[in-house]
Design a protein around this motif. Structure first.
Motif, PDB file in Angstrom:
ATOM      1  N   ALA A 226       0.869  -1.184  -0.059  1.00 11.22           N
ATOM      2  CA  ALA A 226       0.110   0.112  -0.123  1.00 11.22           C
ATOM      3  C   ALA A 226       0.766   1.183   0.080  1.00 11.22           C
ATOM      4  N   ARG A 229       1.930   2.147  -3.539  1.00 11.36           N
ATOM      5  CA  ARG A 229       0.949   2.144  -4.502  1.00 11.36           C
ATOM      6  C   ARG A 229       0.409   3.501  -4.215  1.00 11.36           C
ATOM      7  N   GLN A 230       0.340   4.046  -2.987  1.00 12.02           N
ATOM      8  CA  GLN A 230      -0.301   5.253  -2.726  1.00 12.02           C
ATOM      9  C   GLN A 230       0.574   6.406  -2.878  1.00 12.02           C
ATOM     10  N   GLU A 232       2.335   7.072  -5.406  1.00  7.60           N
ATOM     11  CA  GLU A 232       2.040   7.417  -6.816  1.00  7.60           C
ATOM     12  C   GLU A 232       0.741   8.024  -7.035  1.00  7.60           C
ATOM     13  N   MET A 233      -0.027   8.134  -6.169  1.00 12.35           N
ATOM     14  CA  MET A 233      -1.577   8.776  -6.334  1.00 12.35           C
ATOM     15  C   MET A 233      -1.657  10.172  -5.901  1.00 12.35           C
ATOM     16  N   GLU A 237      -7.045  10.414  -3.877  1.00 14.36           N
ATOM     17  CA  GLU A 237      -7.374   9.151  -4.755  1.00 14.36           C
ATOM     18  C   GLU A 237      -6.418   8.180  -3.708  1.00 14.36           C
ATOM     19  N   ALA A 238      -5.223   8.684  -2.882  1.00 10.24           N
ATOM     20  CA  ALA A 238      -4.683   7.988  -2.166  1.00 10.24           C
ATOM     21  C   ALA A 238      -5.394   7.694  -0.860  1.00 10.24           C
ATOM     22  N   TYR A 239      -5.936   8.704  -0.419  1.00 16.54           N
ATOM     23  CA  TYR A 239      -6.895   8.396   0.770  1.00 16.54           C
ATOM     24  C   TYR A 239      -7.909   7.304   0.427  1.00 16.54           C
ATOM     25  N   ASP A 240      -8.612   7.699  -0.502  1.00 20.39           N
ATOM     26  CA  ASP A 240      -9.519   6.532  -0.883  1.00 20.39           C
ATOM     27  C   ASP A 240      -9.264   5.104  -1.007  1.00 20.39           C
ATOM     28  N   PHE A 241      -7.862   5.098  -1.522  1.00 20.42           N
ATOM     29  CA  PHE A 241      -7.116   3.666  -1.530  1.00 20.42           C
ATOM     30  C   PHE A 241      -6.700   3.311  -0.306  1.00 20.42           C
ATOM     31  N   ALA A 242      -6.230   4.035   0.419  1.00 20.04           N
ATOM     32  CA  ALA A 242      -5.924   3.622   1.941  1.00 20.04           C
ATOM     33  C   ALA A 242      -7.051   3.387   2.744  1.00 20.04           C
ATOM     34  N   VAL A 245      -7.798  -0.065   1.876  1.00 19.59           N
ATOM     35  CA  VAL A 245      -6.572  -1.127   2.671  1.00 19.59           C
ATOM     36  C   VAL A 245      -6.823  -1.323   4.047  1.00 19.59           C
TER      37      VAL A 245
END
Length: 273
Positions: A226, A229-230, A232-233, A237-242, A245
Protein backbone atom coordinates in the motif's frame (compact mmCIF):
# COMPACT_ATOMS: atom_id res chain seq x y z
CA UNK A 1 6.54 -13.12 17.80
CA UNK A 2 9.53 -13.79 15.58
CA UNK A 3 10.55 -17.36 14.90
CA UNK A 4 13.14 -19.05 17.07
CA UNK A 5 16.46 -18.05 15.57
CA UNK A 6 18.21 -20.65 13.45
CA UNK A 7 21.45 -20.11 11.61
CA UNK A 8 22.87 -21.53 8.45
CA UNK A 9 25.17 -20.34 5.71
CA UNK A 10 24.58 -21.04 2.06
CA UNK A 11 26.36 -20.33 -1.22
CA UNK A 12 29.56 -18.97 0.28
CA UNK A 13 31.12 -18.50 -3.15
CA UNK A 14 30.09 -16.79 -6.34
CA UNK A 15 28.88 -13.24 -6.99
CA UNK A 16 26.24 -13.34 -4.26
CA UNK A 17 26.63 -14.77 -0.76
CA UNK A 18 23.62 -15.91 1.25
CA UNK A 19 23.35 -16.14 5.00
CA UNK A 20 20.15 -17.16 6.73
CA UNK A 21 19.83 -16.20 10.37
CA UNK A 22 16.15 -16.91 10.65
CA UNK A 23 14.05 -14.84 10.28
CA UNK A 24 16.61 -12.66 8.44
CA UNK A 25 18.11 -13.36 5.02
CA UNK A 26 21.41 -11.59 4.39
CA UNK A 27 22.48 -11.20 0.76
CA UNK A 28 26.03 -9.97 0.23
CA UNK A 29 27.24 -8.64 -3.10
CA UNK A 30 30.52 -10.45 -3.76
CA UNK A 31 31.81 -9.31 -7.13
CA UNK A 32 35.22 -7.76 -6.36
CA UNK A 33 36.76 -5.35 -6.54
CA UNK A 34 33.81 -3.02 -7.16
CA UNK A 35 30.78 -5.31 -6.74
CA UNK A 36 29.60 -4.31 -10.20
CA UNK A 37 26.09 -5.40 -11.10
CA UNK A 38 27.02 -7.88 -13.78
CA UNK A 39 24.40 -10.07 -15.43
CA UNK A 40 25.51 -12.97 -13.22
CA UNK A 41 25.20 -10.96 -10.01
CA UNK A 42 21.82 -9.48 -10.92
CA UNK A 43 20.44 -12.89 -11.91
CA UNK A 44 21.65 -14.35 -8.62
CA UNK A 45 20.15 -11.44 -6.67
CA UNK A 46 16.83 -11.71 -8.49
CA UNK A 47 16.64 -15.47 -7.86
CA UNK A 48 17.41 -14.98 -4.15
CA UNK A 49 14.75 -12.29 -3.81
CA UNK A 50 12.13 -14.38 -5.58
CA UNK A 51 12.96 -17.30 -3.32
CA UNK A 52 12.63 -15.04 -0.26
CA UNK A 53 9.25 -13.78 -1.46
CA UNK A 54 7.91 -17.34 -1.37
CA UNK A 55 9.42 -18.12 2.04
CA UNK A 56 7.40 -18.23 5.26
CA UNK A 57 10.63 -18.33 7.27
CA UNK A 58 12.16 -15.07 6.04
CA UNK A 59 10.76 -11.86 7.56
CA UNK A 60 13.49 -9.36 6.61
CA UNK A 61 16.07 -9.19 3.82
CA UNK A 62 19.37 -7.33 4.22
CA UNK A 63 21.45 -6.42 1.16
CA UNK A 64 25.10 -5.83 2.04
CA UNK A 65 28.41 -5.95 0.17
CA UNK A 66 31.85 -7.44 0.63
CA UNK A 67 34.94 -5.28 0.37
CA UNK A 68 35.44 -1.53 0.41
CA UNK A 69 32.74 -0.60 -2.11
CA UNK A 70 29.03 -1.25 -1.87
CA UNK A 71 28.60 -1.26 -5.64
CA UNK A 72 29.99 0.72 -8.56
CA UNK A 73 26.90 0.03 -10.65
CA UNK A 74 26.69 -1.76 -13.96
CA UNK A 75 29.64 -3.68 -15.35
CA UNK A 76 30.85 -1.23 -18.03
CA UNK A 77 33.52 -3.65 -19.28
CA UNK A 78 30.91 -6.36 -19.74
CA UNK A 79 28.63 -3.95 -21.57
CA UNK A 80 31.39 -2.49 -23.76
CA UNK A 81 32.46 -5.96 -24.89
CA UNK A 82 29.11 -6.29 -26.69
CA UNK A 83 29.59 -3.18 -28.84
CA UNK A 84 31.28 -5.40 -31.43
CA UNK A 85 27.99 -7.21 -32.08
CA UNK A 86 26.06 -6.48 -35.25
CA UNK A 87 23.53 -4.38 -33.34
CA UNK A 88 26.25 -2.34 -31.62
CA UNK A 89 25.34 -3.93 -28.29
CA UNK A 90 21.70 -2.81 -28.25
CA UNK A 91 20.26 -6.20 -27.28
CA UNK A 92 22.73 -6.68 -24.45
CA UNK A 93 22.27 -3.13 -23.18
CA UNK A 94 18.52 -3.63 -23.09
CA UNK A 95 18.89 -6.99 -21.35
CA UNK A 96 21.11 -5.37 -18.71
CA UNK A 97 18.81 -2.43 -18.02
CA UNK A 98 15.63 -4.51 -17.99
CA UNK A 99 17.19 -7.04 -15.63
CA UNK A 100 18.25 -4.23 -13.30
CA UNK A 101 14.75 -2.77 -13.42
CA UNK A 102 13.31 -6.19 -12.59
CA UNK A 103 15.62 -6.48 -9.57
CA UNK A 104 14.60 -3.04 -8.29
CA UNK A 105 10.89 -3.70 -8.83
CA UNK A 106 11.18 -7.07 -7.08
CA UNK A 107 12.69 -5.35 -4.04
CA UNK A 108 9.79 -2.89 -3.95
CA UNK A 109 7.20 -5.65 -4.41
CA UNK A 110 8.77 -8.08 -1.97
CA UNK A 111 6.39 -8.82 0.93
CA UNK A 112 9.32 -8.57 3.36
CA UNK A 113 11.13 -5.39 4.37
CA UNK A 114 14.47 -4.91 2.59
CA UNK A 115 17.32 -3.04 4.29
CA UNK A 116 20.42 -1.78 2.49
CA UNK A 117 23.57 -2.07 4.59
CA UNK A 118 26.03 0.36 3.02
CA UNK A 119 29.72 0.65 3.84
CA UNK A 120 31.62 2.47 1.11
CA UNK A 121 30.78 3.88 -2.29
CA UNK A 122 27.38 3.30 -3.91
CA UNK A 123 27.42 4.72 -7.40
CA UNK A 124 25.13 4.69 -10.46
CA UNK A 125 23.09 1.46 -10.38
CA UNK A 126 24.64 0.76 -6.97
CA UNK A 127 23.05 3.98 -5.72
CA UNK A 128 19.84 2.88 -7.46
CA UNK A 129 19.95 -0.34 -5.45
CA UNK A 130 20.25 1.58 -2.18
CA UNK A 131 17.40 3.91 -3.16
CA UNK A 132 15.19 0.95 -4.07
CA UNK A 133 15.43 -0.65 -0.63
CA UNK A 134 12.80 0.14 2.02
CA UNK A 135 15.42 1.28 4.51
CA UNK A 136 19.08 2.19 4.12
CA UNK A 137 21.67 2.43 6.88
CA UNK A 138 25.23 3.46 6.10
CA UNK A 139 28.58 4.10 7.72
CA UNK A 140 29.80 7.64 8.27
CA UNK A 141 32.42 7.16 5.53
CA UNK A 142 29.98 6.01 2.84
CA UNK A 143 29.45 8.07 -0.30
CA UNK A 144 26.83 8.09 -3.03
CA UNK A 145 26.69 9.38 -6.60
CA UNK A 146 25.09 9.06 -10.01
CA UNK A 147 28.09 9.91 -12.21
CA UNK A 148 26.85 8.80 -15.61
CA UNK A 149 26.83 12.37 -16.87
CA UNK A 150 30.62 12.39 -16.47
CA UNK A 151 30.98 9.71 -19.16
CA UNK A 152 28.23 10.90 -21.51
CA UNK A 153 25.59 8.60 -20.02
CA UNK A 154 22.83 10.19 -17.95
CA UNK A 155 21.79 7.89 -15.07
CA UNK A 156 18.22 7.56 -16.32
CA UNK A 157 17.38 4.22 -14.70
CA UNK A 158 19.00 5.07 -11.33
CA UNK A 159 16.99 8.30 -11.59
CA UNK A 160 13.72 6.36 -11.19
CA UNK A 161 14.61 5.07 -7.72
CA UNK A 162 16.53 8.19 -6.73
CA UNK A 163 13.63 10.56 -7.42
CA UNK A 164 11.39 8.38 -5.28
CA UNK A 165 13.81 8.44 -2.36
CA UNK A 166 15.33 11.92 -2.43
CA UNK A 167 13.70 15.29 -2.93
CA UNK A 168 13.38 16.26 -6.59
CA UNK A 169 15.88 19.12 -6.69
CA UNK A 170 18.38 17.18 -4.62
CA UNK A 171 18.04 14.19 -6.93
CA UNK A 172 18.61 16.49 -9.90
CA UNK A 173 21.71 17.88 -8.21
CA UNK A 174 23.18 14.39 -8.06
CA UNK A 175 22.12 13.55 -11.61
CA UNK A 176 23.29 16.79 -13.22
CA UNK A 177 26.64 17.17 -11.47
CA UNK A 178 27.67 13.53 -11.11
CA UNK A 179 29.49 14.55 -7.94
CA UNK A 180 29.59 12.27 -4.89
CA UNK A 181 27.74 13.20 -1.72
CA UNK A 182 28.81 12.15 1.76
CA UNK A 183 26.73 10.18 4.24
CA UNK A 184 25.44 13.28 6.02
CA UNK A 185 24.22 14.81 2.77
CA UNK A 186 22.66 11.50 1.73
CA UNK A 187 20.67 11.48 4.96
CA UNK A 188 19.65 15.10 4.44
CA UNK A 189 18.54 14.24 0.89
CA UNK A 190 16.45 11.31 2.18
CA UNK A 191 18.54 8.58 0.56
CA UNK A 192 19.48 6.90 3.86
CA UNK A 193 17.75 6.56 7.22
CA UNK A 194 20.68 6.46 9.60
CA UNK A 195 24.45 6.93 9.72
CA UNK A 196 26.54 4.86 12.13
CA UNK A 197 30.25 4.26 12.78
CA UNK A 198 31.56 1.30 10.82
CA UNK A 199 32.10 -0.86 13.90
CA UNK A 200 28.41 -0.59 14.81
CA UNK A 201 26.89 -1.04 11.36
CA UNK A 202 26.08 -4.76 11.64
CA UNK A 203 24.79 -4.29 15.18
CA UNK A 204 22.38 -1.53 14.13
CA UNK A 205 21.23 -3.47 11.06
CA UNK A 206 20.58 -6.57 13.18
CA UNK A 207 18.58 -4.49 15.64
CA UNK A 208 16.39 -3.00 12.92
CA UNK A 209 15.88 -6.42 11.36
CA UNK A 210 15.00 -8.07 14.67
CA UNK A 211 12.48 -5.36 15.53
CA UNK A 212 10.77 -5.59 12.15
CA UNK A 213 10.77 -9.38 12.31
CA UNK A 214 8.58 -9.32 15.44
CA UNK A 215 5.76 -7.59 13.58
CA UNK A 216 2.85 -9.27 11.82
CA UNK A 217 4.06 -10.59 8.44
CA UNK A 218 0.53 -10.11 7.14
CA UNK A 219 0.42 -6.46 8.21
CA UNK A 220 3.88 -5.74 6.80
CA UNK A 221 2.95 -7.29 3.45
CA UNK A 222 -0.28 -5.29 3.24
CA UNK A 223 1.37 -2.08 4.41
CA UNK A 224 4.44 -2.22 2.19
CA UNK A 225 2.40 -2.81 -0.94
CA UNK A 226 0.00 0.00 0.00
CA UNK A 227 2.86 2.39 0.79
CA UNK A 228 4.34 2.22 -2.69
CA UNK A 229 0.98 2.25 -4.47
CA UNK A 230 -0.42 5.29 -2.67
CA UNK A 231 2.81 7.24 -3.12
CA UNK A 232 2.09 7.46 -6.85
CA UNK A 233 -1.51 8.66 -6.42
CA UNK A 234 -3.04 12.13 -6.06
CA UNK A 235 -3.92 12.96 -2.43
CA UNK A 236 -7.68 12.29 -2.56
CA UNK A 237 -7.19 9.08 -4.53
CA UNK A 238 -4.52 7.96 -2.06
CA UNK A 239 -6.87 8.44 0.88
CA UNK A 240 -9.65 6.57 -0.90
CA UNK A 241 -7.27 3.72 -1.63
CA UNK A 242 -5.87 3.71 1.92
CA UNK A 243 -9.36 3.58 3.46
CA UNK A 244 -10.06 0.38 1.54
CA UNK A 245 -6.72 -1.10 2.56
CA UNK A 246 -7.31 -0.19 6.22
CA UNK A 247 -10.77 -1.78 6.26
CA UNK A 248 -9.48 -5.01 4.72
CA UNK A 249 -6.56 -4.98 7.15
CA UNK A 250 -8.95 -4.56 10.10
CA UNK A 251 -10.80 -7.67 8.93
CA UNK A 252 -7.59 -9.70 8.68
CA UNK A 253 -6.83 -12.31 11.33
CA UNK A 254 -3.60 -10.70 12.50
CA UNK A 255 -5.34 -7.37 13.16
CA UNK A 256 -7.98 -9.13 15.22
CA UNK A 257 -5.26 -11.01 17.11
CA UNK A 258 -3.05 -7.95 17.56
CA UNK A 259 -5.84 -5.74 18.86
CA UNK A 260 -7.05 -8.52 21.14
CA UNK A 261 -3.53 -9.01 22.49
CA UNK A 262 -3.14 -5.27 23.08
CA UNK A 263 -6.44 -5.03 24.95
CA UNK A 264 -5.70 -8.23 26.84
CA UNK A 265 -2.18 -7.08 27.75
CA UNK A 266 -0.50 -10.13 26.22
CA UNK A 267 1.90 -10.82 23.36
CA UNK A 268 0.29 -11.44 19.96
CA UNK A 269 0.49 -14.80 18.24
CA UNK A 270 0.96 -14.04 14.56
CA UNK A 271 -0.12 -16.61 12.01
CA UNK A 272 1.55 -17.35 8.72
CA UNK A 273 -0.31 -16.88 5.44
Amino acid sequence: MADVVSFRKEEQSGPLLREVNSPVLRLTLNNPPANVLSIALMEALLAALEEAAASKEIKVVVIAAAGKLFSAGHDLKEMTSHRAHADGGRAFFERTMRLAAEVMLTITRLPQAVIAEVDGLATAAGCQLVASCDLAICTDTSTFCTPGVNIGLFCSTPMVALTRAAHRKQAMEMLLTGEPIDAGTAKEFGLVNRIVPQQYLRQVIDKYASVIATKSPQALKIGKEAFYRQAEMPLAEAYDFAVGVMVENMLARDAEEGIGAFLGKRMPDWKED
